[in-house]
Design an enzyme around this catalytic site. Structure first.
Site, mmCIF file in Angstrom:
data_model
loop_
_atom_site.group_PDB
_atom_site.id
_atom_site.type_symbol
_atom_site.label_atom_id
_atom_site.label_comp_id
_atom_site.label_asym_id
_atom_site.label_seq_id
_atom_site.Cartn_x
_atom_site.Cartn_y
_atom_site.Cartn_z
ATOM 1 N N LYS A 61 5.221 7.788 -5.648
ATOM 2 C CA LYS A 61 3.679 7.630 -6.307
ATOM 3 C C LYS A 61 3.244 9.109 -6.619
ATOM 4 O O LYS A 61 3.846 10.114 -6.354
ATOM 5 C CB LYS A 61 3.044 7.054 -5.194
ATOM 6 C CG LYS A 61 3.376 5.927 -4.808
ATOM 7 C CD LYS A 61 3.150 4.310 -5.627
ATOM 8 C CE LYS A 61 3.834 3.274 -5.884
ATOM 9 N NZ LYS A 61 3.311 2.353 -4.585
HETATM 10 C C1 LIG Z 1 3.670 1.139 -3.814
HETATM 11 C C2 LIG Z 1 2.793 0.001 -3.865
HETATM 12 C C3 LIG Z 1 2.357 -0.639 -2.754
HETATM 13 C C4 LIG Z 1 2.988 -0.471 -1.282
HETATM 14 O O1 LIG Z 1 2.895 0.797 -0.963
HETATM 15 P P1 LIG Z 1 4.086 1.223 -0.007
HETATM 16 O O2 LIG Z 1 3.325 2.768 0.682
HETATM 17 O O3 LIG Z 1 5.144 1.461 -0.660
HETATM 18 O O4 LIG Z 1 3.951 0.315 1.109
HETATM 19 C C5 LIG Z 1 1.344 -1.748 -2.867
HETATM 20 N N1 LIG Z 1 0.908 -2.298 -4.068
HETATM 21 C C6 LIG Z 1 1.468 -1.716 -5.259
HETATM 22 C C7 LIG Z 1 0.962 -2.216 -6.518
HETATM 23 C C8 LIG Z 1 2.539 -0.589 -5.149
HETATM 24 O O5 LIG Z 1 2.750 -0.171 -6.266
#
Ligand SMILES: *Cc1c(COP(=O)(O)O)cnc(C)c1O
Length: 392
Positions: free
Chosen positions: A208
Site C-alpha cells: 500500500k
Molecule cells: C488491502 C485492502 C484491504 C485489507 O487490508 P489488509 O491490511 O491487507 O488487511 C481492505 N480493503 C481494500 C480495498 C484493500 O485494498
C-alpha cells in the site's frame, strides 16, 4: 527530493543477473514495492534497543497522532491490518447477525469478509463505469429492511462519489464506512478521504502507499466509536478496570515496531503521494491517445491518489491475460483488476444477479507498476511494451 536517497540501491538489488550464463538479464519491474527511505531503520532500531516491541510504546501513540493529522480525522486507532480495522469499524457501528451491509462487488475480498465476520451479509452493488467505484444510482434498489450500512471503497486510490452515497444513506438511515485501504492521499472535493463516513479504515500492508509491513487504522470524528474500537482491539478489556472483560474482544493490536515504520512513512507521506501522482502523469503522457486503452478516469471532483495506475484494454483489440503474459516476458509485473466478489466461491451462491459493469472491468482491467521507486525511464519502458502489445 529527500527520498531519492536509497532508491538507487533498491533498484540495483532488483536487477537480475544470471551469473551461470554470464548474461545480465533486464531488470524485473515489480508492480508494487515499498520505499523505506526515511527514518524507518532508525525508529525500528530505537524500538529494539528500548525493548518496547509489543503493542505498547511511544511509536503507537505518535503514529496515531500523525495519522489523524494526515487525514484530518479527530481519532485514529491503529490495528493489525486493514481487514481488522474494517471488522472493528463494523462492530463499533453495531453490525451483527442478520444485518446486511451494501458493498461494491469490485473490491478486494477483505471488504466483504469483514462483513461476514460480523455474522452479517454483504450485498453486492455494481460499479460505476468511469471511476469503477460503487455506483450510487444502484444503491437504493439493493436496500432491504435488514440493511444497516454502506461501505464505499476508494478503489485504487480514486475516491467514491461520497456526496451521492451519503445522500442515499441519510435518506435510509444507514451508516457509511469508507474503506480507504488504497486511498492514502486521495481527496474528495478538496478534502482528504476518511472523514466523509462515520468511520473510515486504512491498510498499511506492504504494497500500500504507506506501509507498516502489515497494519491498519480506523479513523472517526466520534469519540464513542473511537473508544469502542480501542476496547475491542485489545480483548475488550474494560478501560477503567484492568482484566475485566465485559464482552468478547479481539487481539488486533499493532506492534510498536510496525508503528515506528508507519511514523517514518508518514513523515514522508507528501513525497509518497506526490510521487505516485507523478508516475501516473508519466503514464498519461505516454498512453493517452493510444487506442484500445481506457484509464480509470480521474473525475473533476477527485484527486486520485494512484495506489495503482489501472487501465481497461478494449476487448475487441486485445486479450488482457495475453497482454499481461507478454509484459511478464519482458520483466514487467502487472496485476489483474480484482475478480468481482459476487463471482467468488464464498459469495456467488448468495449473489442475486449479474453485475455487468464490475464483470467487464474485471475481465479487461489491469494495473501497471505503480510505486515510488519507478523512474521516468521505467514508466516509458512499460508504456512502450504495452503499446507494442497493442500493435501501436
Ligand atoms: C488491502 C485492502 C484491504 C485489507 O487490508 P489488509 O491490511 O491487507 O488487511 C481492505 N480493503 C481494500 C480495498 C484493500 O485494498
Amino acid at each position: 527530493m529527500a527520498a531519492d536517497v536509497g532508491l538507487d540501491a533498491r533498484h540495483e538489488r532488483r536487477t537480475v543477473t544470471d551469473t551461470t550464463r554470464g548474461l545480465s538479464q533486464p531488470r524485473v519491474i515489480p508492480v508494487a514495492a515499498p520505499v523505506l527511505a526515511g527514518n524507518e531503520q532508525a525508529y525500528v532500531l530505537d524500538c529494539l534497543r528500548s525493548t518496547w516491541i509489543s503493542a505498547h510504546g511511544e511509536y503507537v501513540g505518535r503514529f496515531e497522532a500523525a495519522f489523524s493529522e494526515f487525514c484530518g480525522a479527530r481519532h485514529a486507532i491503529c490495528c493489525s491490518s486493514g481487514t481488522a480495522a474494517l471488522h472493528l469499524a463494523l462492530l463499533a457501528l453495531g453490525v451483527g447477525p442478520g444485518d446486511e451491509v451494501l458493498v461494491p462487488s469490485l473490491t478486494f475480498v477483505a471488504t466483504a469478509n469483514a462483513v461476514t465476520y460480523c455474522g452479517a451479509r454483504p450485498v453486492f452493488v455494481d460499479a460505476e463505469p468511469q471511476t469503477w467505484n460503487i455506483d450510487p444510482s444502484l444503491l437504493e434498489a439493493s436496500i432491504t429492511p435488514r440493511a444497516k450500512g454502506i461501505i464505499a471503497v476508494h478503489l485504487y486510490g480514486h475516491p467514491a462519489d461520497m456526496d451521492a452515497v451519503l445522500d442515499v444513506a441519510r435518506r435510509h438511515g444507514l451508516f457509511v464506512i469508507e474503506d480507504a485501504a488504497e486511498a492514502h492521499g486521495a481527496e474528495y472535493r478538496g478534502r482528504h478521504v476518511g472523514t466523509f463516513g462515520r468511520m473510515a479504515t486504512f491498510s498499511f500492508s506492504g504494497n500500500k502507499t504507506i506501509t507498516t509491513g502489515e497494519g491498519g487504522m480506523a479513523v472517526t470524528d466520534e469519540s464513542a466509536l473511537a473508544a469502542r474500537v480501542c476496547q475491542l482491539k485489545a480483548q475488550a478489556m474494560d478501560p477503567t478496570q484492568r482484566y475485566w472483560f465485559p464482552c468478547i474482544g479481539f487481539n488486533y493490536q499493532l506492534t510498536n515496531i510496525a508503528a515506528a515504520i508507519g511514523l517514518a512513512q508518514l513523515e514522508m507521506a507528501g513525497w509518497h503521494v506526490q510521487r505516485r501522482r507523478q508516475i501516473a502523469s508519466w503514464y498519461r503522457e505516454d498512453l493517452d491517445g493510444v487506442s484500445g486503452i481506457t484509464r480509470q478516469a480521474e473525475q473533476p471532483w477527485a484527486s486520485h491518489a494512484y495506489w495503482m495506475f489501472s487501465v481497461l484494454l478494449d476487448e475487441a483489440v486485445a486479450d488482457r491475460d495475453a497482454v499481461m503474459a507478454r509484459l511478464a516476458e519482458r520483466g514487467i509485473e502487472t496485476r489483474p483488476v480484482f475478480y468481482p466478489l459476487h463471482t467468488l466461491p464464498p459469495y456467488r451462491a448468495d449473489a442475486n444477479s449479474a453485475l455487468p459493469v464490475a464483470e467487464r472491468i474485471a475481465r479487461s482491467g489491469l494495473s501497471l507498476p505503480t510505486w515510488g521507486g519507478l523512474t521516468r525511464e521505467d514508466v516509458r519502458f512499460v508504456s512502450e511494451c504495452l503499446r507494442d502489445c497493442l500493435g501501436q
